[in-house]
Design a protein around this motif. Structure first.
Motif, short mmCIF file in Angstrom:
data_model
loop_
_atom_site.label_atom_id
_atom_site.label_comp_id
_atom_site.label_asym_id
_atom_site.label_seq_id
_atom_site.Cartn_x
_atom_site.Cartn_y
_atom_site.Cartn_z
N THR A 149 85.07 -70.92 86.49
CA THR A 149 85.74 -72.16 86.13
C THR A 149 85.35 -72.53 84.70
O THR A 149 84.34 -72.02 84.17
CB THR A 149 85.32 -73.30 87.08
N THR A 201 83.94 -75.15 83.70
CA THR A 201 82.60 -75.74 83.74
C THR A 201 81.54 -74.66 83.71
O THR A 201 80.53 -74.77 83.00
CB THR A 201 82.43 -76.59 85.01
N ARG A 202 81.73 -73.60 84.46
CA ARG A 202 80.75 -72.50 84.49
C ARG A 202 80.74 -71.73 83.17
O ARG A 202 79.70 -71.23 82.77
CB ARG A 202 81.02 -71.57 85.66
N ARG A 207 77.04 -80.74 89.34
CA ARG A 207 78.18 -81.64 89.53
C ARG A 207 79.37 -80.90 90.12
O ARG A 207 80.03 -81.39 91.04
CB ARG A 207 78.57 -82.29 88.20
N GLU A 208 79.62 -79.70 89.62
CA GLU A 208 80.73 -78.91 90.14
C GLU A 208 80.49 -78.54 91.61
O GLU A 208 81.41 -78.62 92.43
CB GLU A 208 80.90 -77.64 89.32
N ARG A 225 82.83 -79.67 94.71
CA ARG A 225 83.41 -78.63 95.57
C ARG A 225 83.02 -78.86 97.02
O ARG A 225 83.82 -78.68 97.94
CB ARG A 225 82.96 -77.26 95.11
N ARG A 270 88.82 -81.07 93.95
CA ARG A 270 88.99 -79.94 93.03
C ARG A 270 89.38 -80.41 91.68
O ARG A 270 90.00 -81.21 91.31
CB ARG A 270 90.04 -78.98 93.57
#
Length: 85
Positions: free
Chosen positions: A15, A17-18, A75-76, A80, A85
């Protein structure tokens, strides 16, 4: 031997974010491995050559970037887990 089936929630997904978290973790390594960029004496900071204070600055910067990466991933994961989402 058959592979165990993965549930949809346990599968790792790339993602944005990652990716940002990964870049935060990669930056200190790149900055320290590129020695020719900081292998010099000038500019000095309170009498300390650039070579030394640059590395010490990256200790603090690395701490901040690692914290940012950790908080982003947590946070993600929380979002999740909650189903958002």
């Amino acid at each position: 031997m058959p592979e165990p089936a993965e549930s949809p929630t346990s599968r790792q997904v790339v993602t944005p974010t990652r990716i940002v978290a990964g870049l935060c973790l990669l930056a200190p390594f790149v900055s320290m491995l590129w020695v020719s960029s900081y292998a010099r004496i000038e500019p000095t900071l309170i009498g300390i050559p650039f070579f030394y204070w640059y590395q010490m600055a990256w200790v603090l910067i690395s701490t901040v970037l690692t914290t940012v990466a950790y908080k982003l991933v947590r946070r993600e994961q929380r979002l999740r887990k909650d189903g958002v989402r």
